[in-house]
Design an enzyme around this catalytic site. Structure first.
Site, PDB file in Angstrom:
ATOM      1  N   LYS A   1      -4.063  33.566  12.638  1.00 54.23           N
ATOM      2  CA  LYS A   1      -4.529  32.269  13.143  1.00 54.23           C
ATOM      3  C   LYS A   1      -4.922  32.411  14.618  1.00 54.23           C
ATOM      4  O   LYS A   1      -4.561  33.404  15.263  1.00 54.23           O
ATOM      5  CB  LYS A   1      -3.424  31.226  12.964  1.00 54.23           C
TER       6      LYS A   1
ATOM      7  N   TYR B   1      -6.365  27.982  47.368  1.00 53.43           N
ATOM      8  CA  TYR B   1      -6.274  26.513  47.281  1.00 53.43           C
ATOM      9  C   TYR B   1      -4.882  26.014  47.639  1.00 53.43           C
ATOM     10  O   TYR B   1      -3.881  26.613  47.239  1.00 53.43           O
ATOM     11  CB  TYR B   1      -6.570  26.054  45.849  1.00 53.43           C
TER      12      TYR B   1
END
Ligand code: PLP
Length: 393
Positions: A66, A283
């Site tokens: 999956k 940042y």
């Protein structure tokens, strides 16, 4: 309990009526157009599968593929495992099942998320077997599934998908009276705490699953994910369903990882720069340099699935990269497309060199721990912009 041979009749399934599906072409930019190279070692995935399959006695070993084979690529992983002898695959969605079918025409493919309303058409066209997890799904498949095989999911304590024990008894009775409308090919359940062997919930789930299994004496049974497959013995029943261990993730948080690593990630250094003590990086100015520092700026960021929480600040150190064999800490926050690392100790470097973010001893679980998550999330987040290289047999 009767032990079953590999040729067990319980596991014989009707041939999937597959349609011809063309596998989609993966977008694979060249190294010159991409910030990093992701290498997926298919040989290691096959070796991990063989190691698990060898340890499960008379049970068979499926492969859970999956989420694009945990980020490693359905189109590449499924044929490699099929060539090694895997004949049963589990996906989450119909779309993944169709992709797996395109590269594994003869495989048995189960869709774990079951049968969305109206989806029987897709299941039948793709030769996919839904894992039916509610009475509503069972009734819809009985009406629209053309008698095709399907798995039954029993909830034994996770409270996610699956029939409760009373519903399982009702379905077993219908099956015994040949009134179910289709032949269940597998009964399965899923453990909530398989990675914590000491959890009392494991024994409770095992006992409940054994009781349900007794109601379906002619149907194959499956309980084990990677962690439970590792424990073998009681947990394996007829079919094991490992996922994370195939891709090199650790089956248990608390024990050494016996699996071979599968992915490595080398990010391009696009700039080298010197910054003075007292300056901040990135940042939010969350990390202040305590010494003159040589920084390498890597062309990878959270938009590539390199998790933002793996960054570093004055309060909390982050993940590391390896450059010239030296561990180099991340400095400051992870940006969307960029990461800064401290290469002061890493020797001579030039623009265009590579830094290893995963591999050379940095495991997906190590990166995950720095990002307060699990290896599963690191793998399934692996970005779409990387230049991908597959190591084949
Ligand atoms: C994802 C999944 C697995 C595989 O689990 P791992 O922990 O990755 O081995 C097995 N069974 C079900 C139902 C799953 O959803």
């Amino acid at each position: 309990m009767v032990s079953l041979t590999r040729e067990s009749a319980r596991l014989t399934l009707p041939q999937p009526r597959s349609t011809t599906v063309t596998p989609p072409q993966r977008f694979n930019p060249s190294p010159l157009e991409s910030g990093a190279t992701l290498t997926v070692d298919l040989q290691a995935i096959v070796a991990n599968w063989r190691m698990l399959a060898a340890g499960v006695g008379t049970a068979r070993c499926a492969a859970v593929v999956k989420a694009d084979a945990y980020g490693c690529g359905i189109e590449e992983v499924v044929p490699a495992l099929a060539a090694a002898g895997a004949d049963t695959f589990f996906v989450a969605h119909g779309s993944e099942g169709i992709r797996a079918r395109a590269v594994a025409p003869d495989a048995t493919i189960y869709v774990l998320n079951g049968l969305p309303p109206g989806a029987s058409v897709t299941m039948l066209a793709g030769g996919l077997l839904p894992v039916l997890g509610s009475m509503a799904e069972i009734e819809e498949w009985a009406q629209q599934g053309e008698g095709g095989a399907a798995a039954l999911h029993i909830d034994t304590g996770m409270n996610r998908l699956g029939l409760n024990l009373e519903e399982a008894a009702v379905v077993a009775k219908r099956h015994a009276q040949a009134q179910l409308g289709f032949q269940p090919s597998l009964i399965m359940s899923h453990l909530a705490c398989a990675d914590e062997p000491e959890s009392p919930l494991n024994a409770i789930q095992l006992a409940r699953f054994r009781a349900v299994r007794a109601l379906f004496p002619d149907v194959a049974a499956s309980l084990a994910n990677s962690a439970a497959t590792h424990q073998s013995g009681d947990w394996c029943f007829d079919l094991c369903r490992p996922g994370i261990a195939l891709y090199g993730g650790t089956p248990y948080a608390s024990l050494p990882n016996p699996m071979l690593p599968v992915v490595s990630l080398a990010s391009r250094i696009i700039q080298l720069r010197d910054a003075a003590a007292g300056e901040t990086v990135g940042y939010g100015a969350r990390q202040r340099l305590t010494r003159p520092t040589r920084l390498a700026i890597l062309s990878t960021g959270y938009a590539d699935g390199y998790l933002r929480l793996a960054g570093s600040s004055d309060d909390r150190s982050g993940a590391e990269a390896i450059v010239n064999g030296k561990r180099c800490p991340l400095v400051g926050r992870v940006s969307m497309d960029l990461i800064a690392i401290d290469v002061t100790e890493a020797g001579a470097l030039t623009r265009g060199d590579y830094a290893c973010l995963i591999g050379q001893g940095i495991t997906v679980d190590e990166v995950a721990a720095h990002a307060e998550t699990i290896g599963y999330e690191v793998l399934t987040s692996l970005g779409k912009r990387y230049h991908r290289v597959y190591v084949r047999a």
